[in-house]
Write a protein that holds these residues in place. Structure first.
Motif, PDB file in Angstrom:
ATOM      1  N   ALA A   1       0.834  -1.207   0.000  1.00  0.00           N
ATOM      2  CA  ALA A   1       0.000   0.000   0.000  1.00  0.00           C
ATOM      3  C   ALA A   1       0.868   1.256   0.000  1.00  0.00           C
ATOM      4  O   ALA A   1       0.586   2.215  -0.741  1.00  0.00           O
ATOM      5  CB  ALA A   1      -0.921  -0.010   1.215  1.00  0.00           C
ATOM      6  N   LEU A   2       1.927   1.260   0.789  1.00  0.00           N
ATOM      7  CA  LEU A   2       2.827   2.415   0.829  1.00  0.00           C
ATOM      8  C   LEU A   2       3.479   2.639  -0.537  1.00  0.00           C
ATOM      9  O   LEU A   2       3.534   3.767  -1.036  1.00  0.00           O
ATOM     10  CB  LEU A   2       3.897   2.212   1.904  1.00  0.00           C
ATOM     11  N   VAL A   3       3.936   1.552  -1.156  1.00  0.00           N
ATOM     12  CA  VAL A   3       4.536   1.653  -2.492  1.00  0.00           C
ATOM     13  C   VAL A   3       3.499   2.184  -3.484  1.00  0.00           C
ATOM     14  O   VAL A   3       3.800   3.043  -4.323  1.00  0.00           O
ATOM     15  CB  VAL A   3       5.090   0.283  -2.948  1.00  0.00           C
ATOM     16  N   MET A   4       2.263   1.696  -3.385  1.00  0.00           N
ATOM     17  CA  MET A   4       1.202   2.142  -4.294  1.00  0.00           C
ATOM     18  C   MET A   4       0.931   3.632  -4.147  1.00  0.00           C
ATOM     19  O   MET A   4       0.790   4.340  -5.152  1.00  0.00           O
ATOM     20  CB  MET A   4      -0.090   1.363  -4.029  1.00  0.00           C
ATOM     21  N   PHE A   5       0.854   4.128  -2.925  1.00  0.00           N
ATOM     22  CA  PHE A   5       0.549   5.546  -2.712  1.00  0.00           C
ATOM     23  C   PHE A   5       1.673   6.431  -3.242  1.00  0.00           C
ATOM     24  O   PHE A   5       1.418   7.432  -3.916  1.00  0.00           O
ATOM     25  CB  PHE A   5       0.298   5.833  -1.238  1.00  0.00           C
ATOM     26  N   MET A   6       2.924   6.067  -2.957  1.00  0.00           N
ATOM     27  CA  MET A   6       4.051   6.873  -3.447  1.00  0.00           C
ATOM     28  C   MET A   6       4.120   6.816  -4.979  1.00  0.00           C
ATOM     29  O   MET A   6       4.354   7.836  -5.626  1.00  0.00           O
ATOM     30  CB  MET A   6       5.359   6.376  -2.827  1.00  0.00           C
ATOM     31  N   THR A   7       3.891   5.638  -5.525  1.00  0.00           N
ATOM     32  CA  THR A   7       3.920   5.472  -6.974  1.00  0.00           C
ATOM     33  C   THR A   7       2.801   6.254  -7.644  1.00  0.00           C
ATOM     34  O   THR A   7       2.995   6.849  -8.704  1.00  0.00           O
ATOM     35  CB  THR A   7       3.823   3.976  -7.327  1.00  0.00           C
ATOM     36  N   PHE A   8       1.635   6.272  -7.025  1.00  0.00           N
ATOM     37  CA  PHE A   8       0.497   6.975  -7.605  1.00  0.00           C
ATOM     38  C   PHE A   8       0.772   8.472  -7.713  1.00  0.00           C
ATOM     39  O   PHE A   8       0.386   9.111  -8.699  1.00  0.00           O
ATOM     40  CB  PHE A   8      -0.771   6.703  -6.785  1.00  0.00           C
ATOM     41  N   VAL A   9       1.449   9.035  -6.726  1.00  0.00           N
ATOM     42  CA  VAL A   9       1.798  10.461  -6.781  1.00  0.00           C
ATOM     43  C   VAL A   9       2.719  10.727  -7.976  1.00  0.00           C
ATOM     44  O   VAL A   9       2.491  11.655  -8.764  1.00  0.00           O
ATOM     45  CB  VAL A   9       2.452  10.918  -5.457  1.00  0.00           C
ATOM     46  N   LEU A  10       3.748   9.898  -8.130  1.00  0.00           N
ATOM     47  CA  LEU A  10       4.652  10.049  -9.280  1.00  0.00           C
ATOM     48  C   LEU A  10       3.895   9.871 -10.598  1.00  0.00           C
ATOM     49  O   LEU A  10       4.120  10.603 -11.565  1.00  0.00           O
ATOM     50  CB  LEU A  10       5.783   9.025  -9.207  1.00  0.00           C
ATOM     51  N   HIS A  11       3.010   8.894 -10.601  1.00  0.00           N
ATOM     52  CA  HIS A  11       2.210   8.597 -11.789  1.00  0.00           C
ATOM     53  C   HIS A  11       1.366   9.805 -12.193  1.00  0.00           C
ATOM     54  O   HIS A  11       1.337  10.189 -13.366  1.00  0.00           O
ATOM     55  CB  HIS A  11       1.327   7.393 -11.483  1.00  0.00           C
ATOM     56  N   LEU A  12       0.683  10.403 -11.241  1.00  0.00           N
ATOM     57  CA  LEU A  12      -0.164  11.562 -11.544  1.00  0.00           C
ATOM     58  C   LEU A  12       0.647  12.764 -12.015  1.00  0.00           C
ATOM     59  O   LEU A  12       0.227  13.487 -12.931  1.00  0.00           O
ATOM     60  CB  LEU A  12      -1.013  11.939 -10.335  1.00  0.00           C
TER      61      LEU A  12
ATOM     62  N   TRP B   1       4.552   0.327  -9.817  1.00  0.00           N
ATOM     63  CA  TRP B   1       3.324  -0.472  -9.909  1.00  0.00           C
ATOM     64  C   TRP B   1       3.635  -1.952 -10.030  1.00  0.00           C
ATOM     65  O   TRP B   1       2.935  -2.804  -9.470  1.00  0.00           O
ATOM     66  CB  TRP B   1       2.444  -0.008 -11.069  1.00  0.00           C
ATOM     67  N   LEU B   2       4.699  -2.264 -10.752  1.00  0.00           N
ATOM     68  CA  LEU B   2       5.105  -3.671 -10.858  1.00  0.00           C
ATOM     69  C   LEU B   2       5.521  -4.206  -9.496  1.00  0.00           C
ATOM     70  O   LEU B   2       5.130  -5.317  -9.106  1.00  0.00           O
ATOM     71  CB  LEU B   2       6.244  -3.816 -11.874  1.00  0.00           C
ATOM     72  N   LEU B   3       6.296  -3.426  -8.753  1.00  0.00           N
ATOM     73  CA  LEU B   3       6.703  -3.830  -7.405  1.00  0.00           C
ATOM     74  C   LEU B   3       5.481  -4.015  -6.504  1.00  0.00           C
ATOM     75  O   LEU B   3       5.372  -5.006  -5.779  1.00  0.00           O
ATOM     76  CB  LEU B   3       7.663  -2.797  -6.806  1.00  0.00           C
ATOM     77  N   ALA B   4       4.541  -3.077  -6.556  1.00  0.00           N
ATOM     78  CA  ALA B   4       3.325  -3.179  -5.739  1.00  0.00           C
ATOM     79  C   ALA B   4       2.519  -4.423  -6.115  1.00  0.00           C
ATOM     80  O   ALA B   4       2.015  -5.140  -5.237  1.00  0.00           O
ATOM     81  CB  ALA B   4       2.472  -1.922  -5.900  1.00  0.00           C
ATOM     82  N   ALA B   5       2.407  -4.694  -7.415  1.00  0.00           N
ATOM     83  CA  ALA B   5       1.655  -5.869  -7.869  1.00  0.00           C
ATOM     84  C   ALA B   5       2.309  -7.157  -7.387  1.00  0.00           C
ATOM     85  O   ALA B   5       1.625  -8.092  -6.946  1.00  0.00           O
ATOM     86  CB  ALA B   5       1.538  -5.859  -9.385  1.00  0.00           C
ATOM     87  N   VAL B   6       3.629  -7.212  -7.442  1.00  0.00           N
ATOM     88  CA  VAL B   6       4.342  -8.403  -6.966  1.00  0.00           C
ATOM     89  C   VAL B   6       4.154  -8.563  -5.457  1.00  0.00           C
ATOM     90  O   VAL B   6       3.919  -9.675  -4.964  1.00  0.00           O
ATOM     91  CB  VAL B   6       5.839  -8.330  -7.345  1.00  0.00           C
ATOM     92  N   LEU B   7       4.249  -7.463  -4.713  1.00  0.00           N
ATOM     93  CA  LEU B   7       4.029  -7.536  -3.259  1.00  0.00           C
ATOM     94  C   LEU B   7       2.612  -8.007  -2.933  1.00  0.00           C
ATOM     95  O   LEU B   7       2.415  -8.822  -2.020  1.00  0.00           O
ATOM     96  CB  LEU B   7       4.297  -6.171  -2.612  1.00  0.00           C
ATOM     97  N   LEU B   8       1.627  -7.502  -3.662  1.00  0.00           N
ATOM     98  CA  LEU B   8       0.245  -7.953  -3.458  1.00  0.00           C
ATOM     99  C   LEU B   8       0.094  -9.432  -3.795  1.00  0.00           C
ATOM    100  O   LEU B   8      -0.587 -10.178  -3.083  1.00  0.00           O
ATOM    101  CB  LEU B   8      -0.721  -7.127  -4.304  1.00  0.00           C
ATOM    102  N   ALA B   9       0.738  -9.867  -4.867  1.00  0.00           N
ATOM    103  CA  ALA B   9       0.656 -11.275  -5.260  1.00  0.00           C
ATOM    104  C   ALA B   9       1.312 -12.179  -4.213  1.00  0.00           C
ATOM    105  O   ALA B   9       0.780 -13.248  -3.879  1.00  0.00           O
ATOM    106  CB  ALA B   9       1.308 -11.476  -6.627  1.00  0.00           C
TER     107      ALA B   9
END
Length: 197
Positions: free
Chosen positions: A16-27, A159-167
């Motif tokens: 979740a932390l990776v997703m939130f930080m990544t989402f900011v960069l993404h936007l 996002w790839l890192l977050a997806a792998v962590l979720l998996a």
């Protein structure tokens, strides 16, 4: 009082932390007009700037009718939508004690995170291959990617890192569930029939 994340795993919290930080960069990368640059001009998904004057990319005579550019806009918009939905699902899991062990919600968030990676990858590949040829031909200068393009690329890795962590988190939950069911079967022992022949 509502507590966050009490019944969730450390792996999910890190994801979740990776997703939130990544989402900011993404936007930031998605919205900034710096996907490519030259001496006095730069372009992004939504604006084209030349000598400090910016106009909508939809109003740019050079980009009107460029199917490759519209394709990049579409897949990058899809990436933002799938990323937003994945974050909402992870927030639901983090803040809902009933859904903290929900496998279907985690599967959906994982799939959406992987889809985000695919959409971003499609957009950056199309932009790099078609954009380099197009902008060099139109402006007769070398094509160079800008910081927004780099941010989007970094976001794709995030996002790839977050997806792998979720998996991995999902796999650990399924393995724990399987072991629990196996222990329950082992302690129950063999079933004997009590009916007479």
């Amino acid at each position: 009082m509502v507590f966050c994340c009490g019944q969730t795993t450390v792996m999910l919290k890190v994801a979740a932390l990776v997703m939130f930080m990544t989402f900011v960069l993404h936007l930031i990368g998605f919205a900034s007009p710096f996907w490519s640059r030259r001496t006095n001009s730069n372009e992004g998904m939504w604006e084209v700037c030349q000598n400090g004057l910016c106009v909508s990319s939809l109003a740019s005579p050079a980009l009107i009718g460029q199917v490759w550019f519209q394709a990049v806009q579409i897949v990058e918009t899809m990436a933002v939508l799938t990323a937003s939905t994945a974050i909402i699902l992870v927030l639901v899991v983090l803040f809902s004690s009933k859904l903290a062990r929900s496998k279907s919600t985690l599967v959906a968030a994982t799939v959406l995170s992987f889809l985000t990676v695919v959409f971003i990858l499609m957009g950056i590949v199309i932009y790099a291959t078609k954009g380099s040829v197009f902008f060099e031909a139109v402006f007769a200068t070398d094509f160079a990617v800008g910081f927004a393009y780099i941010l989007i690329t970094v976001a794709m890795v995030g996002w790839l890192l977050a997806a792998v962590l979720l998996a991995v988190d999902l796999d650990q939950k399924l393995e724990t569930r399987r072991k629990t069911l196996q222990r329950a079967d082992d302690t129950a022992g063999p079933v004997t029939s009590t009916s007479e022949p």
